[in-house]
Design a protein around this motif. Structure first.
Motif, short mmCIF file in Angstrom:
data_model
loop_
_atom_site.label_atom_id
_atom_site.label_comp_id
_atom_site.label_asym_id
_atom_site.label_seq_id
_atom_site.Cartn_x
_atom_site.Cartn_y
_atom_site.Cartn_z
N ALA A 1 0.84 -1.21 0.00
CA ALA A 1 0.00 0.00 0.00
C ALA A 1 0.87 1.25 0.00
O ALA A 1 0.57 2.24 -0.69
CB ALA A 1 -0.93 -0.01 1.22
N GLY A 2 1.96 1.23 0.76
CA GLY A 2 2.89 2.35 0.76
C GLY A 2 3.55 2.53 -0.59
O GLY A 2 3.79 3.66 -1.04
N SER A 3 3.83 1.42 -1.28
CA SER A 3 4.42 1.50 -2.62
C SER A 3 3.46 2.17 -3.60
O SER A 3 3.88 2.97 -4.44
CB SER A 3 4.78 0.10 -3.13
N LEU A 4 2.18 1.85 -3.47
CA LEU A 4 1.19 2.48 -4.34
C LEU A 4 1.11 3.98 -4.08
O LEU A 4 1.11 4.80 -5.01
CB LEU A 4 -0.19 1.83 -4.13
N ALA A 5 1.05 4.35 -2.79
CA ALA A 5 0.96 5.77 -2.44
C ALA A 5 2.22 6.52 -2.86
O ALA A 5 2.16 7.62 -3.43
CB ALA A 5 0.72 5.92 -0.94
N GLY A 6 3.39 5.94 -2.59
CA GLY A 6 4.64 6.59 -2.95
C GLY A 6 4.81 6.75 -4.45
O GLY A 6 5.38 7.74 -4.91
N GLY B 1 8.88 4.90 0.41
CA GLY B 1 10.18 5.30 -0.10
C GLY B 1 10.66 4.41 -1.22
O GLY B 1 11.27 4.87 -2.18
N ARG B 2 10.35 3.12 -1.13
CA ARG B 2 10.80 2.16 -2.13
C ARG B 2 10.15 2.36 -3.48
O ARG B 2 10.68 1.95 -4.51
CB ARG B 2 10.51 0.76 -1.60
N ALA B 3 9.00 3.01 -3.53
CA ALA B 3 8.18 3.07 -4.74
C ALA B 3 8.94 3.56 -5.97
O ALA B 3 8.73 3.07 -7.08
CB ALA B 3 6.95 3.95 -4.50
N MET C 1 -0.57 -0.32 -18.49
CA MET C 1 -0.97 -0.59 -17.12
C MET C 1 -1.83 -1.85 -17.02
O MET C 1 -1.72 -2.61 -16.06
CB MET C 1 -1.72 0.61 -16.54
N ALA C 2 -2.68 -2.07 -18.02
CA ALA C 2 -3.49 -3.30 -18.03
C ALA C 2 -2.59 -4.53 -18.15
O ALA C 2 -2.79 -5.54 -17.46
CB ALA C 2 -4.48 -3.26 -19.19
N ILE C 3 -1.58 -4.44 -19.01
CA ILE C 3 -0.63 -5.55 -19.13
C ILE C 3 0.14 -5.73 -17.82
O ILE C 3 0.37 -6.86 -17.36
CB ILE C 3 0.35 -5.29 -20.29
N GLY C 4 0.54 -4.62 -17.20
CA GLY C 4 1.26 -4.69 -15.93
C GLY C 4 0.44 -5.31 -14.82
O GLY C 4 0.96 -6.03 -13.97
N PHE C 5 -0.87 -5.06 -14.80
CA PHE C 5 -1.75 -5.63 -13.77
C PHE C 5 -1.73 -7.16 -13.84
O PHE C 5 -1.56 -7.84 -12.83
CB PHE C 5 -3.17 -5.10 -13.95
N ALA D 1 0.82 -0.48 -11.36
CA ALA D 1 -0.16 -1.45 -11.84
C ALA D 1 0.30 -2.87 -11.52
O ALA D 1 -0.51 -3.74 -11.18
CB ALA D 1 -0.38 -1.28 -13.34
N VAL D 2 1.61 -3.12 -11.62
CA VAL D 2 2.16 -4.43 -11.27
C VAL D 2 1.95 -4.71 -9.79
O VAL D 2 1.51 -5.81 -9.40
CB VAL D 2 3.66 -4.49 -11.63
N VAL D 3 2.22 -3.73 -8.95
CA VAL D 3 2.02 -3.89 -7.50
C VAL D 3 0.54 -4.06 -7.19
O VAL D 3 0.16 -4.87 -6.34
CB VAL D 3 2.61 -2.68 -6.74
N PHE D 4 -0.31 -3.31 -7.88
CA PHE D 4 -1.75 -3.41 -7.65
C PHE D 4 -2.25 -4.81 -7.99
O PHE D 4 -3.09 -5.37 -7.28
CB PHE D 4 -2.47 -2.37 -8.49
N GLY D 5 -1.74 -5.39 -9.07
CA GLY D 5 -2.09 -6.77 -9.39
C GLY D 5 -1.62 -7.72 -8.31
O GLY D 5 -2.32 -8.70 -7.98
N GLY D 6 -0.46 -7.44 -7.73
CA GLY D 6 0.06 -8.29 -6.66
C GLY D 6 -0.78 -8.24 -5.41
O GLY D 6 -0.80 -9.21 -4.62
N LEU D 7 -1.47 -7.13 -5.17
CA LEU D 7 -2.30 -7.03 -3.97
C LEU D 7 -3.42 -8.06 -3.96
O LEU D 7 -3.87 -8.49 -2.89
CB LEU D 7 -2.90 -5.62 -3.87
#
Length: 560
Positions: free
Chosen positions: A139-144, A196-198, A358-362, A489-495
Motif C-alpha cells: 500500500a505504501g508503494s502504491l501511495a509513494g 520510499g521504495r516506490a 498498465m493493463a498488461i502490468g496488472f 499497476a504491477v504492484v496493484f495486481g500483486g495485492l
C-alpha cells in the motif's frame, strides 16, 4: 528512419517564429541538431568500463529494492513448533491446531524473537493481522508511486529522487529494527518503507538508460533486472546466516548498506543530461555531457561548439544555446505541468498507451507475486520450490537480454503473457486429471512444479520486456511518471494475489485466475505501436509530431 521534426531550435525573439519553425521541416541547406542528435554523437556509440561501472552504481539500487520487497518472507514467517513433555494428556500431536492447545502443551522450535509472528503471538490472530505488515508495504508503494514519481520529472530530477528514496527506505527499515514494539508500529514503518521504495527501481532504470545512447539502452536496463534478482537471492543467504537470531538483525543488515549506497550515489553519480536540458539548466547539461562523453576531447569540442555559442546572454545570465527553447514555446508545449500525470491524461494518444501498458502490468503483477505466494498450495518441497523460483529470474533476465535485441516488443509481450497464462491454467488441469491417490502422484507434483516455473519464468521475462517497452513508448518529460504508473499497476495486481491464493487452496481461484488474467491482459498490446529501433523523444509534442509525420508518410506510400 528519418529524424523527427526539430523540437529544439535556436532561440527566437518571437514565439510565432518558433512555432513556424516547428511546423515546417528545416530547409535543405541547413539542418538544426536535435537534443537526441547531440547526445547520440557524444555518448551513443561507445560503452567502456567507465560507462559500465557508472551503470553498475546506479543499477545497484535494484538489489536493495528487492531485499525490502521480499524481506517479510523471512521476518514474518509462521515458525514451526513441537509438542512439549508437559503434554501429559496426549492432546498435542503434529496434526493439532496450535490455537486449540493449552500453552504448556507446545513450544516454538526456535526462540520467539526469530519471527514477528512468534514475538507478538500473532499465530492465532487471524491471517489478516499476520499479513497486515506485508500488505501495508505494498500500500505504501502504491501511495509513494503517485506522490514521488512526478518529482523525478519535475523539481528533483532522477538522481536526487533516487538518493531520497533510498534514504527513506533504509532509514525506515532501521527504525523498524529499533522501535517496533508491536504489530501496529511495525505496520506503519513498513508502509513508510514501501512509500520510499516506490520510486527506487524506476529512477534507477530511467537514470541509467538516459546516460547511454539508444544502442545500449536495453543492455543497461537489463543490469538493473539482474541486480534485482541478486538482491532477491541474497535474502535466503542472509536469513540462513541469521537463523536463531532476532528478525530485527535481518532488517539492520539489509538497510545499513543502503544508507552507504545513497551517499555514494550523491557524490559519484551524474544527473541525466536529458532532464537537465529540458529543465533549462544548460550550463549543467553541458558540464555533465562533457564528463560522460565517450568521444575524444577534440571531437567533443567540435560537437559542442557546433551546438552552443560561447556568448552569455546578459539579460538571463545563461549560456546561449543553439538547442535552446524559449519560455513561450516551453509553456505552449506544456513541458512541465504541475503534474506529469495530467500531461499524460491530457493527450488522448498518451492516455491510451498508458492505459494499455498498465493493463498488461496488472496481469503480469498478479502472476509475478501470486506464483511464489501460491507455492504452499502445491505438494512440493516449499524450500526447494522457492529457491527455484528465485533462480528462474536469472535466465529470465538473460533471455530478455537476447530477445529484446532481436524481436519486436509487441510480439514478445503477447507471446510471454499467453505462455504464462497457459502454463498457469495447466496446473489446474493436471490437478484434476491426476488425483492424489494415483500411482503417478509424484510425477503430478513434479509436472505442476515445472508448469509453475514456466509460468513464473514467462511472467518475469514479460515484466522485463514491458519495462523496456514502456521506456521507449513515452518521451523524456513524462517517462519516469509513465514507468512509475506501470510499476504501480504491477504492484496493484500483486495485492490481489494473496486473496486468490487463500481462496483457491484446491480450485480454480488461484492458478486458474492467474492464467486467465495475464493471458487476457497481454491482448492489450494490440493498442500499442512498435518501438524497436525508434529514437527517444523528449516532449509529448515532439512525439506526437513525429508519429503524425510517420503516419502521413505511411498513408502517402499506400496511396501511391
Amino acid at each position: 528512419m528519418t529524424d523527427p521534426a526539430p523540437l529544439i531550435l535556436r532561440s527566437s525573439s518571437s514565439s510565432s517564429s518558433v512555432v513556424a519553425a516547428e511546423a515546417s521541416p528545416p530547409s535543405s541547406g541547413t539542418r538544426t541538431s536535435t537534443l537526441d542528435d547531440t547526445i547520440e554523437r557524444c555518448i551513443g556509440d561507445y560503452f567502456g568500463w567507465t560507462q559500465f561501472l557508472r551503470a553498475i552504481l546506479i543499477s545497484l539500487a535494484w538489489a536493495f529494492d528487492a531485499q525490502q520487497t521480499f524481506i517479510t518472507v523471512f521476518t514474518d514467517v509462521d515458525p514451526t513448533w513441537h509438542c512439549t513433555r508437559n503434554n501429559t494428556t496426549n492432546i498435542c500431536s503434529s496434526s493439532s491446531q496450535v490455537c486449540l492447545l493449552p500453552d504448556e502443551a507446545w513450544s516454538w522450535d526456535l526462540p520467539p524473537y526469530t519471527s514477528t509472528i512468534s514475538e507478538w503471538s500473532l499465530q492465532c490472530a487471524g491471517s489478516f493481522l499476520a499479513g497486515l505488515p506485508a500488505s501495508s508495504f505494498f500500500a505504501g508503494s502504491l501511495a509513494g508511486g503517485f506522490v514521488l514519481a512526478t518529482l523525478a520529472d519535475s523539481s528533483l530530477g532522477r538522481k536526487k529522487l533516487l538518493v531520497l528514496s533510498c534514504l527513506l527506505m533504509s532509514i525506515s527499515g532501521l527504525l523498524t529494527a529499533l522501535v517496533s514494539t508491536n504489530v501496529w508500529i511495525y505496520t506503519a514503518l513498513r508502509f513508510l518503507c514501501g512509500f520510499g521504495r516506490a520510486s527506487v527501481g524506476t529512477c534507477a532504470l530511467v537514470l541509467a538508460t538516459e546516460m547511454v545512447g539508444k544502442r545500449w539502452r536495453a543492455h543497461v536496463g537489463m543490469i538493473g533486472f539482474l541486480f534485482f534478482t541478486l538482491g532477491f537471492l541474497s535474502l535466503p543467504l542472509m536469513a540462513y546466516l541469521n537463523r536463531g537470531s532476532s528478525w530485527r538483525v535481518l532488517y539492520f543488515w539489509s538497510c545499513a548498506p543502503t544508507v552507504l549506497y545513497s551517499i555514494l550515489v550523491h557524490f559519484f553519480a551524474y544527473e541525466s543530461p536529458r532532464w537537465l536540458y529540458v529543465r533549462g539548466r544548460k550550463q549543467e547539461f553541458l558540464s555533465t555531457l562533457k564528463r560522460i562523453a565517450t568521444v575524444p576531447t577534440p571531437q567533443l569540442l567540435d560537437i559542442t561548439s557546433s551546438c552552443f555559442s560561447n556568448n552569455t546572454n546578459s539579460s538571463s545570465g545563461t549560456t546561449g544555446c543553439e538547442l535552446d527553447i524559449d519560455d513561450a514555446t516551453r509553456n505552449a508545449a506544456n513541458f512541465w505541468n504541475s503534474s506529469s500525470y495530467y500531461a499524460l491524461w491530457e493527450k488522448p494518444w498518451a492516455f491510451r498507451r498508458l492505459a494499455a501498458v498498465m493493463a498488461i502490468g496488472f496481469g503480469t503483477g498478479m502472476v509475478y507475486y501470486g506464483m511464489p505466494l501460491g507455492l504452499g498450495n502445491l505438494s512440493f518441497n516449499l524450500y526447494l520450490s522457492v529457491t527455484l523460483n528465485a533462480l528462474s529470474e536469472f535466465p529470465a533476465a538473460f533471455m530478455t537480454f537476447f530477445l529484446i535485441a532481436t524481436l519486436n516488443r509487441k510480439g514478445l509481450v503477447l507471446g510471454l503473457s499467453v505462455a504464462s497464462g497457459v502454463c498457469s491454467c495447466l496446473i489446474i488441469v493436471v490437478e484434476q486429471v491426476i488425483n492424489s491417490n494415483s500411482y503417478y502422484y509424484w510425477w503430478r507434483n513434479a509436472l505442476q512444479m515445472v508448469l509453475e516455473l514456466a509460468s513464473f519464468f514467462s511472467a518475469c521475462t514479460g515484466f522485463n520486456v514491458l519495462m523496456i517497452f514502456t521506456l521507449e513508448l513515452f518521451p523524456t518529460s513524462v517517462r519516469n511518471s509513465a514507468l512509475s504508473m506501470v510499476r504501480q499497476a504491477v504492484v496493484f495486481g500483486g495485492l490481489f494475489s494473496p486473496l486468490l491464493v487463500a481462496a483457491g487452496r484446491n480450485g480454480f481461484l488461484s492458478y486458474g485466475v492467474f492464467g486467465v488474467t495475464i493471458a487476457v491482459s497481454g491482448l492489450f498490446v494490440g493498442c500499442l505501436p512498435e518501438t524497436r529501433g525508434a529514437a527517444l523523444c523528449d516532449t509529448l509534442d515532439e512525439q506526437e509530431h513525429k508519429e503524425t509525420l510517420a503516419f502521413s508518410a505511411k498513408i502517402t506510400h499506400e496511396c501511391a
